[in-house]
Design a protein around this motif. Sequence first.
Motif, PDB file in Angstrom:
ATOM      1  N   CYS A   1       8.358   2.963  -4.184  1.00 16.68           N
ATOM      2  CA  CYS A   1       7.565   4.113  -2.952  1.00 16.68           C
ATOM      3  C   CYS A   1       8.191   5.491  -3.195  1.00 16.68           C
ATOM      4  CB  CYS A   1       7.642   3.989  -1.934  1.00 16.68           C
ATOM      5  SG  CYS A   1       6.709   2.161  -2.282  1.00 16.68           S
TER       6      CYS A   1
ATOM      7  N   LYS B   1       7.088  -5.013  -7.655  1.00 22.00           N
ATOM      8  CA  LYS B   1       7.296  -5.979  -6.486  1.00 22.00           C
ATOM      9  C   LYS B   1       8.068  -7.308  -7.424  1.00 22.00           C
ATOM     10  CE  LYS B   1       6.448  -8.430  -2.684  1.00 22.00           C
ATOM     11  NZ  LYS B   1       8.073  -8.004  -2.360  1.00 22.00           N
TER      12      LYS B   1
ATOM     13  N   SER C   1       6.263  -0.053  -5.271  1.00 23.70           N
ATOM     14  CA  SER C   1       5.150  -0.028  -5.579  1.00 23.70           C
ATOM     15  C   SER C   1       4.790  -2.340  -5.748  1.00 23.70           C
ATOM     16  CB  SER C   1       4.108   0.304  -6.588  1.00 23.70           C
ATOM     17  OG  SER C   1       5.050   2.247  -6.127  1.00 23.70           O
ATOM     18  N   ARG C   2       3.608  -2.513  -5.672  1.00 25.96           N
ATOM     19  CA  ARG C   2       2.847  -3.801  -5.760  1.00 25.96           C
ATOM     20  C   ARG C   2       2.893  -4.288  -7.537  1.00 25.96           C
ATOM     21  NH1 ARG C   2       2.155  -7.958  -7.690  1.00 25.96           N
ATOM     22  NH2 ARG C   2       1.421  -9.797  -6.752  1.00 25.96           N
TER      23      ARG C   2
ATOM     24  N   GLN D   1       7.924  -0.317 -15.988  1.00 27.81           N
ATOM     25  CA  GLN D   1       7.081   0.451 -15.981  1.00 27.81           C
ATOM     26  C   GLN D   1       6.056   1.103 -17.046  1.00 27.81           C
ATOM     27  OE1 GLN D   1       5.636   1.343 -12.146  1.00 27.81           O
ATOM     28  NE2 GLN D   1       5.758   3.497 -12.433  1.00 27.81           N
TER      29      GLN D   1
END
Length: 247
Positions: A37, A81, A77-78, A108
């Motif tokens: 985040c 996670k 971030s979800r 990512q």
Amino acid sequence: SAASRLMKEDVFGECKICGSNQQLTADHIGPLSLGFCHRPKFNALCKGCNSGKNNRMSKSDVQCLISDEKNKQTVVSRNAKTIWDLLKNKVKNDDEGLQISKIMRANQHQYLMLLSKIKESGHIEFLTSLLHSEFAKNRYKIIGFKGTDFGYEKLEVVKRQDTYSDSLEKRMIRISLDALDEYGSKANRNPILIEDKELDEMENKLLELLKNEKYKDAKMKLNEYMDTVGRKLVEFGIPRAHMRKKK
């Protein structure tokens, strides 16, 4: 908004890596490119060390992130996670911090390439719903800025005028979608993704849900997809051009 505001502050002290007191910049504790985040939490690094560190995490970075989580802060971030939860407690030194960084970068990449495909399919409304652009409605006043390591006593929320916040929200959405186009089309982007039958089936189901405008179910499927990506990266490692794993 709070993190962006804090990054504009002039900071003094010494670079955490080399000790220089020149050209100090904000180094995210938890790189955005790994799925963390954008939080108002930074190390002060000189420009050269920050550039050299890039998206690598040190042992101390990982320990700080874990500590913040224990203090009820959301640090990741979800979409990242699952892989973060699987790996974070295994980091015992800086080399292992580098390894987790590489694996999370692959996670990512898989996520952003899927979002690019969703964008190409025309599902802009769904992508916009992932952005939480409502945060554009607030700006932050820094109280008690300490000057070193971007420390402060507290952040005071100030509501923006509706006309400006609406304009900023639209701009944030436009920039995000343009950046997604650029990411998906960049010629030298690493093309290596996990080749996996299970993930292919989940991707097809996700696109079918989007086609039928079942956005709530699509979001659940997207989360399920990324949970599976995280588990496979941890189990099999980062896919290589000469070592594709098919299941």
